[in-house]
Motif scaffolding. Sequence first.
Motif, PDB file in Angstrom:
ATOM      1  N   ASP A 287       4.906  -2.663  -4.846  1.00 48.16           N
ATOM      2  CA  ASP A 287       5.989  -1.948  -5.492  1.00 48.16           C
ATOM      3  C   ASP A 287       7.304  -2.168  -4.737  1.00 48.16           C
ATOM      4  O   ASP A 287       7.416  -1.910  -3.545  1.00 48.16           O
ATOM      5  CB  ASP A 287       5.655  -0.456  -5.530  1.00 48.16           C
ATOM      6  CG  ASP A 287       6.690   0.326  -6.292  1.00 48.16           C
ATOM      7  OD1 ASP A 287       6.555   0.403  -7.516  1.00 48.16           O
ATOM      8  OD2 ASP A 287       7.636   0.839  -5.657  1.00 48.16           O
ATOM      9  N   LYS A 288       8.273  -2.663  -5.468  1.00 43.79           N
ATOM     10  CA  LYS A 288       9.529  -3.070  -4.846  1.00 43.79           C
ATOM     11  C   LYS A 288      10.300  -1.900  -4.256  1.00 43.79           C
ATOM     12  O   LYS A 288      10.890  -2.004  -3.184  1.00 43.79           O
ATOM     13  CB  LYS A 288      10.370  -3.752  -5.920  1.00 43.79           C
ATOM     14  CG  LYS A 288      11.445  -4.599  -5.364  1.00 43.79           C
ATOM     15  CD  LYS A 288      12.030  -5.452  -6.448  1.00 43.79           C
ATOM     16  CE  LYS A 288      13.348  -5.975  -5.963  1.00 43.79           C
ATOM     17  NZ  LYS A 288      13.989  -6.779  -6.963  1.00 43.79           N
ATOM     18  N   GLU A 292      11.511  -1.561  -0.483  1.00 48.61           N
ATOM     19  CA  GLU A 292      12.934  -1.461  -0.155  1.00 48.61           C
ATOM     20  C   GLU A 292      13.246  -0.148   0.552  1.00 48.61           C
ATOM     21  O   GLU A 292      14.111  -0.101   1.426  1.00 48.61           O
ATOM     22  CB  GLU A 292      13.767  -1.622  -1.428  1.00 48.61           C
ATOM     23  CG  GLU A 292      13.640  -3.036  -1.999  1.00 48.61           C
ATOM     24  CD  GLU A 292      14.631  -3.340  -3.106  1.00 48.61           C
ATOM     25  OE1 GLU A 292      15.026  -2.401  -3.814  1.00 48.61           O
ATOM     26  OE2 GLU A 292      15.011  -4.525  -3.249  1.00 48.61           O
ATOM     27  N   THR A 293      12.521   0.900   0.209  1.00 47.08           N
ATOM     28  CA  THR A 293      12.743   2.189   0.872  1.00 47.08           C
ATOM     29  C   THR A 293      12.419   2.070   2.356  1.00 47.08           C
ATOM     30  O   THR A 293      13.207   2.475   3.209  1.00 47.08           O
ATOM     31  CB  THR A 293      11.859   3.280   0.240  1.00 47.08           C
ATOM     32  OG1 THR A 293      12.202   3.394  -1.140  1.00 47.08           O
ATOM     33  CG2 THR A 293      12.074   4.618   0.917  1.00 47.08           C
ATOM     34  N   GLU A 303       6.292  -5.355   8.192  1.00 47.11           N
ATOM     35  CA  GLU A 303       5.884  -4.010   8.610  1.00 47.11           C
ATOM     36  C   GLU A 303       5.753  -3.092   7.401  1.00 47.11           C
ATOM     37  O   GLU A 303       4.802  -2.308   7.292  1.00 47.11           O
ATOM     38  CB  GLU A 303       6.906  -3.409   9.582  1.00 47.11           C
ATOM     39  CG  GLU A 303       6.872  -4.013  10.969  1.00 47.11           C
ATOM     40  CD  GLU A 303       8.059  -3.586  11.836  1.00 47.11           C
ATOM     41  OE1 GLU A 303       7.942  -3.668  13.057  1.00 47.11           O
ATOM     42  OE2 GLU A 303       9.112  -3.179  11.292  1.00 47.11           O
ATOM     43  N   ALA A 304       6.724  -3.201   6.496  1.00 47.15           N
ATOM     44  CA  ALA A 304       6.717  -2.347   5.304  1.00 47.15           C
ATOM     45  C   ALA A 304       5.483  -2.637   4.442  1.00 47.15           C
ATOM     46  O   ALA A 304       4.808  -1.713   3.983  1.00 47.15           O
ATOM     47  CB  ALA A 304       7.995  -2.546   4.511  1.00 47.15           C
ATOM     48  N   VAL A 305       5.184  -3.924   4.252  1.00 44.77           N
ATOM     49  CA  VAL A 305       4.003  -4.303   3.464  1.00 44.77           C
ATOM     50  C   VAL A 305       2.756  -3.698   4.098  1.00 44.77           C
ATOM     51  O   VAL A 305       1.902  -3.121   3.422  1.00 44.77           O
ATOM     52  CB  VAL A 305       3.860  -5.840   3.382  1.00 44.77           C
ATOM     53  CG1 VAL A 305       2.486  -6.233   2.850  1.00 44.77           C
ATOM     54  CG2 VAL A 305       4.949  -6.423   2.501  1.00 44.77           C
TER      55      VAL A 305
ATOM     56  N   ALA B  92      11.018   6.677  -4.150  1.00 41.55           N
ATOM     57  CA  ALA B  92       9.699   6.066  -4.373  1.00 41.55           C
ATOM     58  C   ALA B  92       8.592   7.031  -3.957  1.00 41.55           C
ATOM     59  O   ALA B  92       8.783   7.888  -3.099  1.00 41.55           O
ATOM     60  CB  ALA B  92       9.587   4.780  -3.561  1.00 41.55           C
ATOM     61  N   ARG B  93       7.440   6.843  -4.556  1.00 45.57           N
ATOM     62  CA  ARG B  93       6.249   7.624  -4.187  1.00 45.57           C
ATOM     63  C   ARG B  93       5.294   6.679  -3.481  1.00 45.57           C
ATOM     64  O   ARG B  93       5.156   5.522  -3.878  1.00 45.57           O
ATOM     65  CB  ARG B  93       5.572   8.178  -5.436  1.00 45.57           C
ATOM     66  CG  ARG B  93       6.539   8.909  -6.366  1.00 45.57           C
ATOM     67  CD  ARG B  93       6.429  10.377  -6.145  1.00 45.57           C
ATOM     68  NE  ARG B  93       7.396  11.140  -6.927  1.00 45.57           N
ATOM     69  CZ  ARG B  93       7.408  12.461  -6.937  1.00 45.57           C
ATOM     70  NH1 ARG B  93       6.525  13.125  -6.232  1.00 45.57           N
ATOM     71  NH2 ARG B  93       8.297  13.122  -7.628  1.00 45.57           N
ATOM     72  N   PHE B  94       4.626   7.169  -2.454  1.00 52.54           N
ATOM     73  CA  PHE B  94       3.720   6.323  -1.673  1.00 52.54           C
ATOM     74  C   PHE B  94       2.308   6.885  -1.703  1.00 52.54           C
ATOM     75  O   PHE B  94       2.116   8.080  -1.499  1.00 52.54           O
ATOM     76  CB  PHE B  94       4.168   6.253  -0.217  1.00 52.54           C
ATOM     77  CG  PHE B  94       5.499   5.614  -0.011  1.00 52.54           C
ATOM     78  CD1 PHE B  94       5.604   4.254   0.190  1.00 52.54           C
ATOM     79  CD2 PHE B  94       6.660   6.378  -0.019  1.00 52.54           C
ATOM     80  CE1 PHE B  94       6.832   3.657   0.388  1.00 52.54           C
ATOM     81  CE2 PHE B  94       7.898   5.790   0.172  1.00 52.54           C
ATOM     82  CZ  PHE B  94       7.984   4.424   0.381  1.00 52.54           C
ATOM     83  N   GLU B  95       1.352   6.013  -1.902  1.00 49.42           N
ATOM     84  CA  GLU B  95      -0.044   6.438  -1.869  1.00 49.42           C
ATOM     85  C   GLU B  95      -0.523   6.430  -0.419  1.00 49.42           C
ATOM     86  O   GLU B  95      -0.272   5.477   0.313  1.00 49.42           O
ATOM     87  CB  GLU B  95      -0.859   5.425  -2.692  1.00 49.42           C
ATOM     88  CG  GLU B  95      -2.159   5.975  -3.212  1.00 49.42           C
ATOM     89  CD  GLU B  95      -2.853   4.970  -4.123  1.00 49.42           C
ATOM     90  OE1 GLU B  95      -2.209   4.409  -5.030  1.00 49.42           O
ATOM     91  OE2 GLU B  95      -4.050   4.742  -3.911  1.00 49.42           O
TER      92      GLU B  95
END
Lengths: 314, 244
Positions: A287-288, A292-293, A303-305, B92-95
Motif C-alpha cells: 500500500d503506497k 509514504e507515511t 525499512e518501511a516495507v 493510512a491504516r496499518f495491519e
Amino acid sequence: MAVRNPLDLIAERFVQIGLPEELFKKNKFNLLVDRNRVVVRYPAPGVRSEVVETPTGVKTKVYVEPGTKLEEPVTLCFGAAEATEVQTTEGEIVVGEGADVKFRVYGAMAEGIKLKHKNKLKVRVERNARFEFLDLHYNGEETFVELETETEAYVGENAYFRSLFKQTKGRAGKVRIVLKAEVGRKGVAVFETKMIGKKDDEIYVEDVIHLNGEEARGISKSRIIAVDKTKATFVGETYGNAPKCRGHIDCSEVIRGKEVTVKAVPVVVVNDETAKVTHEAAIGSIDKKQLETLMARGLTEDEAVDVIVQGMLR
Amino acid sequence: MVPILTINDVKLSIDGKPILKGVNLIVNEGEIHAILGPNGAGKSTLAALLMGINDLKSPDEGELIFRDKLLNGLSIYERAKLGLTLAWQEPARFEGITVEEYLRLSGRNNPDLNVEECLTLVGLDCSYLFRFVDDTLSGGERKRVELASILAMRPKLAILDEPDSGIDFASMEDIANMIRTMRDRGTTVLMITHREEIAEIADRATLMCDGQVVQTGNPKEVGEKFKNSCVRCEVRNPELVGGE
Ligand SMILES: Nc1ncnc2c1ncn2[C@@H]1O[C@H](COP(=O)(O)OP(=O)(O)OP(=O)(O)O)[C@@H](O)[C@H]1O
Ligand SMILES: [Mg+2]
C-alpha cells in the motif's frame, strides 16, 4: 575431549535460525524431535502422548483429557539440526470435552540443509473444547525445504479450533499446505496462514472449511508476501451447509517484484438459505500510502516495507 | 523573521489540468501558518508536492525551498531527513502495528521521546498504546494518533492537512493547544484548515483559491476575506461561505 550433549548442538543450530534461546535455557519443550530422534520428552499435565520413532521421522498420538485447562502452551519442536533427505511426521490429536489448551509447535530446519518434509495431522476437538495450534516455522536463509503438510480437523459442538501456520524466519522453500475442517453445531474454525516467499519459492495454501452444524462459523485468513520470483497460490473454500452458519475468507497477497506470480481463488458455496459466506481477496503491491507515511517519518523505503510486511505477518 | 519554507511561483498540472497556477508563499521559522481555501483549491496538492508523495516530486515550474535546500526532485525520505513531515488528511491504516510501535518509529530520532505524553497531548489515554493503527480505530482516533506521531517525531516543519477534520467540536480546544505545544517545542506548523477557530491560533494565514494564493496576512483578516469576498470561492463552494 568432553562429550557434547546432543541438545546443545541442536540448540545452537536452531537458535542460529531464530528460535528463541529461552526455549532451551528454560527447558520449555514437551517434545523435541530432531529428524527421527526424540531428544526431549517432558509431560504436560492432563496430556497423554505416545511417540514412536520411524525410519524417517516420528508418529505421535496426543490425548488431552477432558476438562484440562492449561495456562502455558504445550511446546513441541519438529526439526532437523543436520541434513537428512526426508522427514515424515504423522500425528493425531484429540482434545477432550471442555478442555482448553494451546500447542505451540516449532518447525526448525537448520541453516543450509535441504530436506523434504511430509506431515499429516488429524485433529479432533470435542464438544465445548478450545484448541489453538500455532505452527511456527523457522528456516535458515540458505535452507531449502520442500514441505507438504495436510491437516484434517473435526470441530465438535460449541468447540473452537484455531490453526495458525506462520513462516516466521528464513526461506519458505516449496510449500504445500492443506487444511480441512468439518465444523459442528456452534463450532468455530479459524485458519490463518502468514508467509513470505523469496527467490524462487513456491507457496500453495488450501483452506477447506465445511460448516456442517447449525450456527457453525469459519474464518480462513491468509497473508502472503511474494518477493523476487515467488509463485504463490491461495485456494480458500468454505461450504455453508447448515442453517445460520457463517463463513468468511479473507485473503491478501502482496507482491514485490516484477517476476512474481500470485493467484487467489476464493470459493464460497452455500447450501442453506440462512447460511452466509463472504470473501474478500486483494492482490497488489504494498500500500503506497502506508509506505509514504512511514517514509515521511524518516524511514527508508526498505525499512518501511519491512515494517509493513512484519505487521501483516504478525 | 527567517523563512523556513519558500514556495516560488509553483505551477503544476495533473493529467493536463492546471491545479497549481503559480503559488507564492513564505512560511517563517517558528510560526503557525494556516492555509484556508475552498474544496478543490489545491491545498492538499500543494502539501503532497512539498512532501513528495503521490509521485509529485517536482512542480512543472517554480521552486520549493526548505532552509536553503531545494526540495524539487528529492525523495520523501530525503525530505523527512531534512526535518519535514506531513500528516495526511486521511491517514493510512496499518495491519499489525500498534500505536506504541508507530509512535516509536516516528520518534526514533527524537532523544526526548515520550510516547505516553504524545498521546495525552492529543487527548488519548495510555490504553491506546496497545491498540492497532488499523480500522479498529475510529476516524477521529486515527487522526489523533497521526498528530501524536508528529509530536513524537518533532520535525522542523510539519504540514498538517486538516488536523481538525473528523475531530468532534468539543475537542477543538485540545487540538488547538496541541498545535501550540508543537510550535513551542520547535516545530514550525503549516496547517490546512476549514475551521475559523483553528485558523485563529495561527500567527499568519494564507487564502488559496483555484490554485493560487489570494492573500497572506493576519488570520482574522484572511478569514474574513475567505468568508466575505472570495467571490470565486462563493461560486465554487457556497456552503463554506454561509450560503444555503
Ligand atoms: N490525481 C489527480 N487527478 C486529477 N485531478 C486531481 C488529482 N489530484 C487532485 N486533483 C484535482 O485538483 C484539485 C485540487 O485538489 P486538492 O485535493 O488539492 O484540493 P483541496 O484544496 O485540498 O480541497 P479539500 O478542501 O476538498 O481537501 C481538485 O479539483 C482535484 O479534483
Ligand atoms: Mg485537501
